[in-house]
Design an enzyme around this catalytic site. Structure first.
Site, PDB file in Angstrom:
ATOM      1  CG  ASP A  12     -32.985  47.279  35.638  1.00 57.24           C
ATOM      2  OD1 ASP A  12     -33.628  47.827  34.344  1.00 57.24           O
ATOM      3  OD2 ASP A  12     -32.011  48.126  36.073  1.00 57.24           O
TER       4      ASP A  12
ATOM      5  CD  GLU B   4     -30.955  46.482  32.899  1.00 59.98           C
ATOM      6  OE1 GLU B   4     -31.712  47.361  32.041  1.00 59.98           O
ATOM      7  OE2 GLU B   4     -30.491  47.259  34.069  1.00 59.98           O
TER       8      GLU B   4
ATOM      9  CG  ASP C 164     -34.168  49.567  30.929  1.00 58.55           C
ATOM     10  OD1 ASP C 164     -34.584  48.793  31.624  1.00 58.55           O
ATOM     11  OD2 ASP C 164     -33.323  50.236  31.329  1.00 58.55           O
TER      12      ASP C 164
ATOM     13  CG  ASP D 127     -59.083  65.570  45.826  1.00 58.70           C
ATOM     14  OD1 ASP D 127     -58.715  65.296  44.660  1.00 58.70           O
ATOM     15  OD2 ASP D 127     -60.012  65.726  46.277  1.00 58.70           O
TER      16      ASP D 127
HETATM   17  N1  GLY Z   1     -33.855  50.818  34.020  1.00 57.20           N
HETATM   18  C1  GLY Z   1     -32.917  51.484  34.743  1.00 57.20           C
HETATM   19  C2  GLY Z   1     -31.529  50.915  34.328  1.00 57.20           C
HETATM   20  O1  GLY Z   1     -31.203  49.901  33.662  1.00 57.20           O
HETATM   21  O2  GLY Z   1     -30.704  51.280  35.296  1.00 57.20           O
HETATM   22 MN    MN Z   2     -32.750  48.702  33.107  1.00 53.45          MN
HETATM   23 MN    MN Z   3     -30.510  48.750  35.274  1.00 53.01          MN
END
Ligand code: GLY
Ligand code: MN
Ligand code: MN
Length: 419
Positions: A251, A389, A240, A20
């Site tokens: 991201d 990234e 990441d 729940d």
């Molecule tokens: N963190 C997921 C990606 O880099 O697409």
């Molecule tokens: Mn990523």
């Molecule tokens: Mn990404």
């Protein structure tokens, strides 16, 4: 974007975690994009005719028991004051009202792949009307609404970009803290904890996706989220991880040495990935096609693999044979916004790759991955997995790297690790 008709967009359902207890509520991004309302069991109806447009929001009524246990809902009056919609009604009135609306309009726009009971109800009613003869004006076609919304979501407004910037300010601090706190012998989850503290302590109530904290060879599992291993001497750690602000994602991936200093082999691979990333980012500007950027990145990664002595042969032939995919298996990036992987279109109506326009936001995240047990790679590179990234905004004149403040060059990272 609509032709004449009625569009119905529903809020996200609540989801049970176990027995729940529920997962924290996360609104349907398409719904939130259109109206900003963040409660469950609500429905947005958009009407367009040749004469007028009208927006109706259906919300849960205020309820004392719900208020006691879960907190007050805005209710009809509250929602009408706070949100710029033409009408607000209680969700309980939806079923009756929608039947009337379907009799008057000729196109119904819904999310065709969403099994929300509210949408099924509308679709069933519309289909019943479609099979009736002699009705003058009623729903003639049932169409997908998500494509229209997600095409709008491609171009971010100033406010949306401000939310992404805010998410990135916090994410930047979290990555820098991870570099500073990292020590040989710690567990991966301890670095994750240091970052989560920054997110929450800054008011970012959620991660934008499950954090990847991957020491050594774990970096070669692309969606490694176990995060329970020890961080070992001589290894890199790939992180990441990023937070969400006002439902807008960031991201970010950084890869750095656990002991604070890159080995020669690690540096060689890192510099290659970084060079590819910088060159791909630098190619971004309006009218460049996303497909071209993907091919360009594959050429650069393939060149890097040749220069490292891992692939042997002529570049285009290697790409043709997909030889590079073994070490660089994922795409160069994706749209980002209300969803970390924003489900905006990648191709136009004719199926042609979309060209960049000012206001689009895309991640650029090249990576090279050499598994510890991969004997096709020199021993010195085995067990190295590197991804870098960043989040890039397309501008009128080119691009802006929204995450440029996060340490990335070898010297910057080593300096950050020393703090
Ligand atoms: N963190 C997921 C990606 O880099 O697409
Ligand atoms: Mn990523
Ligand atoms: Mn990404």
């Amino acid at each position: 974007s609509m032709e004449e008709g009625v569009a119905i967009i529903t809020s996200a359902p609540t989801k049970t975690r176990s027995n729940d207890t529920e997962y924290p509520y996360r609104q349907n991004s398409d719904f939130y994009y259109l109206c900003g309302f963040n409660e469950d069991n609500s429905i947005l109806v958009l009407i367009k005719t040749h004469e007028f447009t009208k927006t109706i929001l259906f919300v849960e009524a205020h309820n004392e028991i719900h208020a006691l246990w879960n907190g007050a809902r805005l209710g009809v009056d509250g929602a009408l004051k706070r949100f710029s919609v033409d009408e607000v009604h209680e969700s309980a009135e939806y079923a009756g009202m929608i039947k009337e609306l379907l009799r008057e309009h000729i196109n119904l726009y819904i999310d065709l792949y969403n099994a929300s009971p509210r949408l099924i109800e509308a679709k069933t009613a519309a289909e019943a009307l479609q099979s009736m003869r002699g009705v003058k004006r009623h729903i003639r076609s049932i169409r997908d609404v998500t494509h229209l919304i997600r095409t709008l979501r491609l171009i971010k407004s100033e406010l949306e970009i401000a939310h992404i910037r805010k998410a990135l300010t916090i994410t930047a601090e979290a990555h820098h803290i991870a570099m500073q706190k990292c020590r040989v012998g710690m567990k991966e989850y301890q670095l994750q904890a240091a970052m989560s503290y920054v997110f929450l302590n800054s008011g970012a109530m959620s991660e934008a996706y499950g954090a990847i904290v991957a020491g050594g060879n774990n970096a070669n599992t692309l969606h490694y989220v176990d995060n329970r291993d020890e961080l070992r001497e001589g290894d890199l750690v790939l992180i990441d991880a990023a937070c969400e602000w006002e439902l807008y994602a960031s991201d970010i991936t950084r890869t750095f040495p656990i002991n604070g200093k890159f080995s020669e082999a690690q540096k060689e691979v890192y510099e290659k990935v970084l060079d590819v990333q910088l060159r791909v980012i630098d190619a971004i500007k309006p009218n460049v096609k996303r497909d071209w950027l993907q091919s360009y990145s594959e050429e650069l990664l393939c060149d890097a693999l040749i220069e490292l002595g891992i692939l042997v042969g002529e570049r285009n032939a290697l790409i043709e044979a997909k030889e590079h995919k073994k070490y660089a298996p994922h795409g160069i990036g994706h749209w980002m916004g209300l969803d970390v992987h924003d489900p905006c279109p990648y191709v136009d109506e004719a199926g042609e790759s979309l060209a960049f326009e000012a206001g689009m936001v895309m991640t650029i995240e090249p990576g090279l991955y050499f598994r510890a047990d991969d004997e096709s790679v020199h021993e010195r590179y085995r067990g190295i997995g590197i991804r870098i990234e960043d989040n890039i905004l397309v501008t009128e004149s080119g691009y802006e790297n929204l995450s440029a403040m996060i340490a990335k060059r070898v010297e910057e990272i080593e300096a950050m690790c020393q703090l």
